[in-house]
Design a protein around this motif. Structure first.
Motif, PDB file in Angstrom:
ATOM      1  N   SER A  57       0.836  -1.199   0.000  1.00 62.04           N
ATOM      2  CA  SER A  57       0.000   0.000   0.000  1.00 62.04           C
ATOM      3  C   SER A  57       0.874   1.254   0.000  1.00 62.04           C
ATOM      4  O   SER A  57       1.794   1.377   0.819  1.00 62.04           O
ATOM      5  CB  SER A  57      -0.918   0.005   1.225  1.00 62.04           C
ATOM      6  OG  SER A  57      -1.427   1.290   1.492  1.00 62.04           O
ATOM      7  N   VAL A  58       0.589   2.194  -0.895  1.00 63.38           N
ATOM      8  CA  VAL A  58       1.355   3.434  -0.972  1.00 63.38           C
ATOM      9  C   VAL A  58       1.243   4.217   0.328  1.00 63.38           C
ATOM     10  O   VAL A  58       2.250   4.696   0.875  1.00 63.38           O
ATOM     11  CB  VAL A  58       0.881   4.291  -2.162  1.00 63.38           C
ATOM     12  CG1 VAL A  58       1.526   5.676  -2.120  1.00 63.38           C
ATOM     13  CG2 VAL A  58       1.211   3.598  -3.485  1.00 63.38           C
ATOM     14  N   ASP A  59       0.033   4.368   0.842  1.00 66.64           N
ATOM     15  CA  ASP A  59      -0.180   5.137   2.072  1.00 66.64           C
ATOM     16  C   ASP A  59       0.578   4.534   3.246  1.00 66.64           C
ATOM     17  O   ASP A  59       1.235   5.246   4.014  1.00 66.64           O
ATOM     18  CB  ASP A  59      -1.676   5.206   2.412  1.00 66.64           C
ATOM     19  CG  ASP A  59      -2.444   6.092   1.447  1.00 66.64           C
ATOM     20  OD1 ASP A  59      -1.812   6.971   0.832  1.00 66.64           O
ATOM     21  OD2 ASP A  59      -3.661   5.903   1.306  1.00 66.64           O
ATOM     22  N   ARG A  75       4.885  11.457  -2.157  1.00 63.73           N
ATOM     23  CA  ARG A  75       3.866  10.461  -2.507  1.00 63.73           C
ATOM     24  C   ARG A  75       3.972  10.026  -3.969  1.00 63.73           C
ATOM     25  O   ARG A  75       3.822   8.837  -4.291  1.00 63.73           O
ATOM     26  CB  ARG A  75       2.479  11.022  -2.221  1.00 63.73           C
ATOM     27  CG  ARG A  75       1.325  10.131  -2.698  1.00 63.73           C
ATOM     28  CD  ARG A  75      -0.002  10.704  -2.318  1.00 63.73           C
ATOM     29  NE  ARG A  75      -0.153  10.685  -0.870  1.00 63.73           N
ATOM     30  CZ  ARG A  75      -0.562   9.624  -0.177  1.00 63.73           C
ATOM     31  NH1 ARG A  75      -0.858   8.508  -0.819  1.00 63.73           N
ATOM     32  NH2 ARG A  75      -0.662   9.659   1.127  1.00 63.73           N
ATOM     33  N   LYS A  76       4.217  10.970  -4.857  1.00 62.16           N
ATOM     34  CA  LYS A  76       4.302  10.635  -6.273  1.00 62.16           C
ATOM     35  C   LYS A  76       5.428   9.653  -6.534  1.00 62.16           C
ATOM     36  O   LYS A  76       5.277   8.704  -7.320  1.00 62.16           O
ATOM     37  CB  LYS A  76       4.502  11.908  -7.099  1.00 62.16           C
ATOM     38  CG  LYS A  76       4.571  11.656  -8.597  1.00 62.16           C
ATOM     39  CD  LYS A  76       4.761  12.960  -9.366  1.00 62.16           C
ATOM     40  CE  LYS A  76       4.860  12.699 -10.872  1.00 62.16           C
ATOM     41  NZ  LYS A  76       5.065  13.958 -11.629  1.00 62.16           N
ATOM     42  N   THR A  79       4.427   6.183  -5.317  1.00 66.13           N
ATOM     43  CA  THR A  79       3.396   5.642  -6.205  1.00 66.13           C
ATOM     44  C   THR A  79       3.998   5.141  -7.510  1.00 66.13           C
ATOM     45  O   THR A  79       3.634   4.067  -8.009  1.00 66.13           O
ATOM     46  CB  THR A  79       2.327   6.715  -6.509  1.00 66.13           C
ATOM     47  OG1 THR A  79       1.791   7.212  -5.279  1.00 66.13           O
ATOM     48  CG2 THR A  79       1.197   6.131  -7.340  1.00 66.13           C
ATOM     49  N   VAL A  82       5.910   1.810  -6.858  1.00 63.35           N
ATOM     50  CA  VAL A  82       4.976   0.694  -6.666  1.00 63.35           C
ATOM     51  C   VAL A  82       4.350   0.287  -8.003  1.00 63.35           C
ATOM     52  O   VAL A  82       4.232  -0.900  -8.317  1.00 63.35           O
ATOM     53  CB  VAL A  82       3.884   1.061  -5.639  1.00 63.35           C
ATOM     54  CG1 VAL A  82       2.780   0.011  -5.621  1.00 63.35           C
ATOM     55  CG2 VAL A  82       4.488   1.211  -4.247  1.00 63.35           C
ATOM     56  N   ALA A  83       3.975   1.268  -8.806  1.00 59.42           N
ATOM     57  CA  ALA A  83       3.393   0.978 -10.115  1.00 59.42           C
ATOM     58  C   ALA A  83       4.394   0.234 -11.006  1.00 59.42           C
ATOM     59  O   ALA A  83       4.035  -0.717 -11.719  1.00 59.42           O
ATOM     60  CB  ALA A  83       2.940   2.274 -10.790  1.00 59.42           C
TER      61      ALA A  83
END
Length: 339
Positions: A57-59, A75-76, A79, A82-83
């Motif tokens: 989970s990113v969060d 955050r970017k 993300t 993870v992507a």
């Protein structure tokens, strides 16, 4: 020649021949030790003690990075990483030194896999034998070129253990080394022809993050073939307010650091990034604050003063011979005090 010395050499040769031709039962059993078993025995202490549930989970990853690793990560960026991992692609962190590429990369890889990431620091003489594995000369003499004499290295170990690997400063490696990595990151497999074995990634934990500082000297260029296979994420110096937050997050001593003084310190490093050959990164700012805090404590103070900041600057910001004058002028301009 001394006769006793000749006799001793012949005796040693005889013992070695007997060991090679007639291995003990224990040695015979050990000959069947697989590469997987060997990897487990070599890296178990590093991996097993720090296993945790994988974080996807990113969060949650951002929260753990801040709370446990003391890393303030955009955050970017998280993300995008993870992507890329979900798409089965390795990531290239590229940017100036001191911006957290290695530390952030290692932390994200470890959280993703739930196991500590393995690190490969590159140099121009790196080859497959240093990162995949090689045959131990004496063991190969005794057992032959097989799994018993083969010593697995970090890249193969990471694939077998299903954990991440951080390849640090990839531009410092040679073109042959980079080409060798293409099949591994493309097919998620490692072929060891001498063993007639193909090792394949069995889970999503095996991911690769490369780091690179394109402005560093004496480095090789990354090929188009390599760049096509990675997701490139640029790193840069953070804005002043973010850098201040990073310093506060990583400041680790119970001596007050006034926000005005911290603001002035960040002003100094910002000027040096424009004028000096050695451009201090956020890591330097953090260390500068930590040293200043310890100087204040050693002097019996409850708060960092300009005196400690200036004294600490001389051991943190003096990096290149001949640039001391630029540092001194900048400090005097901002703090009004000459080092």
């Amino acid at each position: 020649m001394d006769v006793s010395k000749v006799d001793k050499e012949k005796y040693v040769e005889k013992i070695v021949e007997e060991m090679i031709s007639s291995p003990s039962q224990k040695d015979s059993d050990e000959m069947h030790e697989s590469i997987e078993e060997k990897v487990a025995s070599i890296y178990a202490e590093v991996i097993e003690k720090h296993k945790r549930k994988p974080v996807r989970s990113v969060d949650k990853m951002i929260e753990i990075l801040r709370r446990e690793y003391k890393l303030l990560v955009d955050r970017k960026l998280v993300t995008l990483v993870v992507a890329a991992f979900l798409a089965g692609r390795p990531v290239l962190f590229e940017g100036p030194p001191g911006t957290g590429k290695t530390e952030i990369g290692e932390a994200i890889l470890s959280l993703w896999a739930g196991k500590p990431a393995l690190i490969i620091p590159c140099s121009e003489n790196y080859d497959e034998y240093r990162v995949i594995g090689d045959f131990h000369p004496l063991m190969a003499l005794r057992y032959g070129f097989n799994e018993k004499s083969f010593i697995p290295r970090p890249l193969l170990a990471a694939l077998i253990l299903d954990t991440g690997v951080l390849v640090d400063e990839i531009r410092r490696s040679n073109e042959e080394f980079q080409n060798m990595l293409l099949d591994i990151i493309d097919k998620r497999r490692i072929i060891v022809p001498e063993l007639r074995r193909v090792f394949r990634a069995k889970g999503e934990g095996f991911q690769v993050i490369f780091t690179s500082n394109p402005e560093d000297y004496a480095q090789s260029e990354l090929s188009d073939a390599f760049l096509r296979r990675v997701v490139r994420i640029p790193f840069s110096y953070p804005p002043p307010d973010v850098e201040a937050e990073i310093v506060k997050l990583r400041y680790d001593i119970d001596v007050e650091l006034d926000s005005k003084i911290l603001e002035a310190m960040i002003q100094v490093v910002s000027i040096l990034r424009q004028k000096a050959a050695y451009k201090p990164g956020p890591a330097d700012t953090v260390l500068w604050a930590r040293i200043a805090g310890r100087l204040a404590k050693l002097r019996g103070k409850q708060q960092v003063t300009v005196s400690e900041v200036v004294d600490a600057a001389t051991i943190i910001l003096y990096k290149r011979v001949g640039e001391e004058e630029i540092v001194d002028e900048t400090i005097e301009r901002v703090f009004g005090l000459h080092p």
